[in-house]
Motif scaffolding. Sequence first.
Motif, PDB file in Angstrom:
ATOM      1  N   PHE A 445       0.855  -1.179   0.000  1.00  0.00           N
ATOM      2  CA  PHE A 445       0.000   0.000   0.000  1.00  0.00           C
ATOM      3  C   PHE A 445       0.898   1.239   0.000  1.00  0.00           C
ATOM      4  N   GLY A 446       0.743   2.069  -1.019  1.00  0.00           N
ATOM      5  CA  GLY A 446       1.639   3.216  -1.156  1.00  0.00           C
ATOM      6  C   GLY A 446       1.573   4.174   0.011  1.00  0.00           C
ATOM      7  N   SER A 447       0.370   4.513   0.481  1.00  0.00           N
ATOM      8  CA  SER A 447       0.250   5.481   1.570  1.00  0.00           C
ATOM      9  C   SER A 447       0.841   4.930   2.862  1.00  0.00           C
ATOM     10  N   LYS A 448       0.640   3.623   3.092  1.00  0.00           N
ATOM     11  CA  LYS A 448       1.157   3.025   4.330  1.00  0.00           C
ATOM     12  C   LYS A 448       2.674   2.894   4.288  1.00  0.00           C
ATOM     13  N   LEU A 449       3.220   2.572   3.103  1.00  0.00           N
ATOM     14  CA  LEU A 449       4.679   2.503   3.009  1.00  0.00           C
ATOM     15  C   LEU A 449       5.288   3.889   3.144  1.00  0.00           C
ATOM     16  N   SER A 500       2.759  -6.319   8.236  1.00  0.00           N
ATOM     17  CA  SER A 500       1.414  -6.860   8.099  1.00  0.00           C
ATOM     18  C   SER A 500       0.426  -5.860   7.531  1.00  0.00           C
ATOM     19  N   GLY A 501       0.573  -4.603   7.862  1.00  0.00           N
ATOM     20  CA  GLY A 501      -0.372  -3.623   7.344  1.00  0.00           C
ATOM     21  C   GLY A 501       0.055  -2.985   6.049  1.00  0.00           C
ATOM     22  N   VAL A 502       1.268  -3.284   5.596  1.00  0.00           N
ATOM     23  CA  VAL A 502       1.810  -2.641   4.399  1.00  0.00           C
ATOM     24  C   VAL A 502       1.733  -3.560   3.182  1.00  0.00           C
ATOM     25  N   SER A 503       1.995  -4.848   3.386  1.00  0.00           N
ATOM     26  CA  SER A 503       1.923  -5.799   2.277  1.00  0.00           C
ATOM     27  C   SER A 503       0.518  -5.818   1.691  1.00  0.00           C
ATOM     28  N   ALA A 504       0.436  -6.012   0.382  1.00  0.00           N
ATOM     29  CA  ALA A 504      -0.872  -5.915  -0.267  1.00  0.00           C
ATOM     30  C   ALA A 504      -0.969  -6.874  -1.436  1.00  0.00           C
ATOM     31  N   ASN A 505      -2.206  -7.236  -1.727  1.00  0.00           N
ATOM     32  CA  ASN A 505      -2.523  -7.918  -2.975  1.00  0.00           C
ATOM     33  C   ASN A 505      -3.728  -7.222  -3.587  1.00  0.00           C
ATOM     34  N   GLY A 565      -3.197   3.362  -5.286  1.00  0.00           N
ATOM     35  CA  GLY A 565      -3.103   2.964  -3.894  1.00  0.00           C
ATOM     36  C   GLY A 565      -1.994   1.976  -3.603  1.00  0.00           C
ATOM     37  N   LEU A 566      -1.621   1.161  -4.611  1.00  0.00           N
ATOM     38  CA  LEU A 566      -0.553   0.172  -4.421  1.00  0.00           C
ATOM     39  C   LEU A 566       0.686   0.585  -5.205  1.00  0.00           C
TER      40      LEU A 566
END
Length: 971
Positions: A445-449, A500-505, A565-566
């Motif tokens: 997730f771009g914003s979280k990273l 855990s909150g940053v990885s995305a699919n 977003g990703l």
Amino acid sequence: MSSNLTLRQAVHLALGAAGTLGSAPLALAADAAGPADTTPSQGPGLTEIVVTGSRIRRVDAETANPILVIDQKTIQESGITQVGDLLQRIPSISGSATNPNTNNGGGFGESTIELRGLDAKRTLILVDGHRVGFVGTTADATDVNQIPFNLIDHVEVLKEGAGAIYGSDAIGGVVNFITRKDVEGLEITGDYGSTTHADGKHGQFGVVFGSTSEKGSVMVGGNYYKQEQVSAGNRDFSKYALYLYGAATGVTRGGSSRTPTGRIYDNPLNLLGADGTPCASLTRKTTASGSALTDYRCYNSPGDNFNYQPLNLLTTPVERSSFFGKGNYKINDAVEAYATVTFTHTHSGFHLAPLPFDALSDNIVISGQSIYNPFGIDFGGNSGANPDLTLRTFLFGSRMSDTTEDGSDFNGGVKGDLFNTGWKWDANVTYSRLQEHANISGYYFGSKLSAAVGPSFLDPTTGAPTCGTAATATAPAVIISGCTPINMFNQFDNTPAQLSGVSANYNTDYVYTYKAVDLDFNGKVWTLPAGDIQAAVGFEYNDRRGNSVADQTVQALPPLYLSCGLSQETCTGNAIGTYNSKQEYLELLVPILKDLPLVNSLNVDVGVRHNDYSLFGKSTKSDFKVEYRPIRDLLLRGTFSQVLRVPTVNDIAASPLNTSVTFNDPCNGLTQAQVTANPNLALACAGVPRNGTFKEPNGQITGLNESNPNLKPETGKVKTGGFVYEPSYVQGLSLEVDYWDYHIDGLITTLDSNYSIQQCVATGSPTFCSLVTRYGAGTGSNAGLILAFVNPSFNLGSLETSGVDLSVKYALKNTPIGAFNFELDWTHTNNYTNNPAPGSATQEIAGTYNKQFGNYAKNRGLLLLGWNWLGADALITGRYIGSLEITNPSVTGVDATGAPYPPYPIGSVIYTDITLGYTFPTKTHLQLGVRNLSDKQPPIFYQNNVANANTDVNTYDTLGRQWWAGFSQKF
């Protein structure tokens, strides 16, 4: 597989025989082939058939149409269990047709067919003479693997254009899958095999049951197929990313500059390289933590490059289940109802190395205030103001997809006699649907990273890493809730809890539907001295619709669609496209002369089709064919066809697609002298310093593939001419030679970045030069680096190709040791000339390979030697792919002297397959076989010229020697 059928063989096929005449274990090839529809003729013992390439029922099997037939016995004895593998080995196939070996750019288990190398979109796929709508997203063309394998009786390949007969897409030719009929009883088939490298296990199991009566027939069946994945690290030719750099560097075991230890640009430590000068970038020492400035050293290319190959696949995993039913029922003596239903489910997926992260183009600012940043300066952000930091992000895992593809097709109708006129009618309905779903992982997730690599501090009470800014004497702490700092300077120091909150699919869904209604008539119009004038007339309405939906997190905005977003690589959008057409056609077969001196027969076939497309307007296409037999043994033939291809739904409406492009930048080492010598370099290299120091640091750049709602249909002309000679004094011998010539205008092409930049340098055309976006001169060390390269679709330029097909077949029967069969098919391509746009440099593709077009070896051949005796059978198959060369093959584009790098030669390749079998009195047939007997590895093309495995996975065998054992049992 391209010699002609005799009349007796054609009638044999027309009556639904499962094997060839005399149990020959070879593909029969024909000027005419077994039909989708047969009815008794007036003559005793003869059958009228509908030949692929014509709508007219006729007794003659040998016509003006050059057709190749692959019969069911050959299919069974080949040991091949995927439809795509069966077709992609014939010599008239070239280019870059998709198959399950396509890992980077694949993942749905699809296979497409590309006759004459004219793109799979320009080959029409039929089942029993009717178009199917299995158009997938991978190649935007019909996925032939959706057709149940054990439903096929034989395959007819029309090797010429047929726009007047079939309408759009029939440019390169037509592939018509004729399904089985009149099956009686139960049949069970199965096989299992593996490579001799102890991997790549595959197997299939099939069941067919049928019953016939005087009123009709019914057939049901299913098939299950599974192929295990094979890692690119399991073969010597693919386990390293090999690059041909040219100049003084030569061949390197390189890879990507996005490495697990990272790469930091602008050398903020001013470290000196081996030559005593400051190096351009740094990397973390492998054993160091990355928390101290002494943990870094100069980055050395290509030694420090990341070898991504062992994490990629040579062949993707495929698991496919198919079910089908077919039946017909005679309502009365004049009317018959019929229907075929198929359903196929495929489970597959790709597996790529972890995401290449680029803080600059991914617009992620790694803060100088991060507790993990020992340099104290910001990195990244697409403003270009900060130095770049790149990384191969193992912390998010490999990029992989879990895909499903569901294809269903219904074709049915009612046909019969038109009163007592001798005419036939056929009212038909087709509905096809292909649904694809993909779950793709390995992203962030771009914003979280951004928050996790932004400013951070250690909580003064707990000592825990905290996102935000610490309290000062004048301001309280600013804490970002739900965020844990991430260490991009040593990614392996992060814990699963941090990620855990940053990885995305994300998910994508695509549905394509095709609907059609046809009404056809054919019969006798008039009787002439040489025979009856036959006619076929018909009306058709069809509708095509495609709908792509992606998760909201990957929706992006124009113009470059680089932000969502990703991760940037995932950015795309939703899309929907639809259009319909109304069409009418007329075909006439006119016998001119017959039974005269030097005129055994002379026939003319004329066709015309009118098309009215809701988006593209109206058009009329025609064809003209001549069949002339001076004597019974010799047929002279010629055809002229007008052809067209309307844009596909994805051509006009697909959402923009970000992709990683392996790129050879002509601006590397740019000097003012080079620009003075070729001013076009100023257009191609905007913002690039001209002091000889520039080098695009990444082997891969960001590409953006775009559709175009303003596309128009392609149009063209196809000419063929040749002869078929079957001497009556040598039974079983036939010789067929055909010349073919194609010309297509208004090509619909998604441009390749390498091709576009080469055209820009050669011509200065704004059509190509405007596609590259670089960082400007005011962005410091980032000046000249590529932000994105747009790959649009246009109606541009023209294409011409010509060549010769040769087929020799000889059957020797009733010898003391059995029957022997020999068959040679050969295709020679004279030229394949592409003019990409008005005023652009013309490119000769024949005899070359490039990523834009694929593999165009000038010579391809297929040799079959068959034998059967007393229940035993054997088949030896030899496949030949001629030599070719790769133009501009190196990254630098020059050799050690600075001269243009010469074309890189690729040698010819021969594969040998052997099958042995025996049929027992219990109707049990056992087989053993070996494919690629000599375990020949594919030639090395180098990773800078291909997308997968250092070679052309669309053409060559990547798995090596494979053995298999199979059985069939009839009850």
